[in-house]
Scaffold this active site. Structure first.
Site, PDB file in Angstrom:
ATOM      1  NE  ARG A 276       3.022 -16.656 -76.477  1.00 64.60           N
ATOM      2  CZ  ARG A 276       2.437 -15.692 -77.166  1.00 64.60           C
ATOM      3  NH1 ARG A 276       1.622 -15.992 -78.141  1.00 64.60           N
ATOM      4  NH2 ARG A 276       2.673 -14.427 -76.886  1.00 64.60           N
ATOM      5  CB  THR A 277       2.907 -23.056 -72.444  1.00 65.12           C
ATOM      6  OG1 THR A 277       3.940 -22.492 -73.232  1.00 65.12           O
ATOM      7  CG2 THR A 277       3.026 -24.557 -72.482  1.00 65.12           C
TER       8      THR A 277
ATOM      9  CE  LYS B 284       0.892 -21.684 -47.210  1.00 71.01           C
ATOM     10  NZ  LYS B 284      -0.336 -22.433 -47.529  1.00 71.01           N
TER      11      LYS B 284
ATOM     12  NE  ARG C 157       7.130 -22.275 -68.760  1.00 66.62           N
ATOM     13  CZ  ARG C 157       7.450 -22.284 -70.044  1.00 66.62           C
ATOM     14  NH1 ARG C 157       6.892 -23.132 -70.867  1.00 66.62           N
ATOM     15  NH2 ARG C 157       8.333 -21.420 -70.508  1.00 66.62           N
TER      16      ARG C 157
ATOM     17  CG  HIS D 114       8.539 -26.246 -74.321  1.00 65.00           C
ATOM     18  ND1 HIS D 114       7.396 -26.844 -73.835  1.00 65.00           N
ATOM     19  CD2 HIS D 114       8.177 -24.990 -74.660  1.00 65.00           C
ATOM     20  CE1 HIS D 114       6.399 -25.967 -73.879  1.00 65.00           C
ATOM     21  NE2 HIS D 114       6.852 -24.838 -74.378  1.00 65.00           N
TER      22      HIS D 114
END
Ligand SMILES: [Zn+2]
Lengths: 153, 302
Positions: free
Chosen positions: B51-52, B80, B101, B129
């Site tokens: 969504r974001t 890795k 994020r 956020h």
């Protein structure tokens, strides 16, 4: 330094540094922050001495060694009342009080396991909040680490 | 405006917040499909949040910019063992702006310190956020005509919900009256109440809101999760108290709107969806305008 009976419970030194008014329970943390466990100098310490202010206090005497302000401020976190006395020829020639810096960099550990500083190689950074008890606010995750949970790196 | 990263909503003053909201309105009214011509934005999603991510990518595309990046660290060099620092340093070379994020708290701030381009935090674990908050504010301003002097109901998980904490911090610039409605276990933490005390703002705490909902200008719903309760019986007792149903909206103010950060599970009954006061789907659309405003502002294009 007043030469009271209590002060003499750990023998006097000729030259060096006396760090007084350390909360007894944090003696070993102070030793580790100052790196005293790696010193060759003669060191005596006393702990669980009676103190009006702290209940039980500890004292450290290091011969032939002068600490600097910076060292003292590093222990301010866990020994905010600490006093440092520089001794020459059995006399106190200089005195310092521990002063907590506004920001603590790289000494303490953040209490939050999900904090970036506990998961990647990031130097910790805290804002010092000192109302009554010292608490550290993490620059990164914003969580507060209180005295009880304070861990020294 | 000099470029700076957006990591926490507290990075923005009241003035800056209002400026972003004005810009968002400008983009909503007059799309500017050429503004980001020649600009490249990286979206680094160390955990999936479709969504974001789509909202950010839509915002960049609608301004004529280009996007690249990864989603979910399992498909990237991160598995890795590459550190955030190295990834950020490298990606900084390839773009004009980084959107990150990451599940670890403080990761976005750390990334902004290591990056040589501005960074936007699209969620760092339970911490911040800020673009969600700005889209919430835009939704509130758009529906109420103002941010000043409103009565905001925050409902559900007020202890762990980062969106409600950031919204509270941002709204505290605007003489807001707060009503906190949550089970005892999920009360608003003291630090936020102290913040309001310092500002002299009013707040009230309730266990239920059916009786008082008529006073609300905004009802901001969040989910009460079972996992948050140490005693499952406590959850069973309260789980239906924090569910909004259409019948509860009957005597509410005409300007009242229901907001929710989405995704919703069951905390808003689907019978609310067709009510004109349900605003959560439009709220998500507002996210695109708010993010356009943030990106354009940070890049110094507005
Ligand atoms: Zn932290």
């Amino acid at each position: 330094m007043k030469k009271e009976g209590k002060q003499l419970s750990v023998s006097a030194i000729k030259n060096g540094t006396v760090i007084d008014h350390i909360p007894a329970k944090n003696l070993f943390k102070v030793i580790s922050i100052l790196g005293l466990d790696k010193f060759d100098n003669q060191i005596t310490f006393g702990t669980n001495l009676d103190s009006k202010k702290l209940g039980k206090k500890a004292i450290i005497k290091v011969t032939e060694k002068s600490f600097i302000d910076d060292d003292l401020n590093r222990i301010a976190l866990i020994a905010p009342e600490a006093k440092l006395n520089i001794i020459k020829d059995y006399e106190v020639v200089e005195k310092y009080s521990a002063k907590l810096p506004e920001e603590i960099i790289g000494i303490a550990k953040c209490v939050n396991p999900k904090c970036i500083t506990n998961n990647e190689n990031v130097t910790t950074r805290f804002l010092v909040l000192s109302d009554n008890n010292i608490a550290l606010k993490c620059h990164y995750c914003e969580k507060i680490t209180d005295q009880e949970h304070m861990e020294i790196q | 405006m000099k470029y700076k990263s957006l990591v926490s909503i507290n990075d923005y003053s009241k003035k800056e917040i209002l400026r972003i909201l004005d810009l968002a309105a400008e983009f909503e009214e007059h799309p500017q499909p050429q503004l980001l011509n020649g600009k490249v934005v990286a979206t680094l999603f160390y955990e999936p949040s479709t969504r974001t991510r789509l909202s950010f990518e839509s915002a960049v595309n609608r301004l004529g910019g280009r996007v690249f990046g990864f989603t979910d660290s399992s498909s990237s060099s991160v598995t890795k063992g590459e550190t955030i620092k190295d990834t950020i340093k490298t990606v900084s070379n390839y773009c004009d702006l980084i959107v990150i994020r990451h599940p670890l708290e403080g990761s976005a701030l750390y990334a902004s310190e290591e990056a040589t381009v501005p960074v936007i935090n699209a969620g760092d674990g339970a911490n911040q956020h800020p673009t969600q908050t700005l889209l919430d504010l835009y939704s509130i301003k758009k529906t109420q005509g103002t941010l000043e002097d409103l009565n905001i109901f925050l409902v559900g998980d007020l202890k762990y919900g980062r969106t409600v904490h950031s919204l509270l911090m941002a709204m505290s610039h605007f003489n807001t009256t707060f009503n906190f409605i949550s089970p005892k276990e999920l009360n608003m933490p003291d630090e936020y109440k102290l913040h309001l005390d310092k500002l002299g703002l009013k707040y009230y705490e309730h266990l239920d809101f059916t009786e008082i909902i008529s006073r609300a200008d905004i009802v901001y719903m969040t989910r009460v999760q079972k996992e948050r309760f140490s005693d499952p019986m406590e959850y069973e007792k309260v789980k239906n108290v924090y569910v909004l149903k259409n019948s509860m909206l009957e005597n509410t103010k005409s300007n009242m709107k229901v907001l929710h950060p989405l995704p919703r599970v069951n905390e808003i009954h689907t019978d609310v969806d067709k009510n004109k006061k349900a605003y959560y789907f439009t709220q998500a659309l507002n996210g695109v305008y708010a993010r356009q405003a943030i990106i354009a502002s940070i890049l110094g294009l507005k």
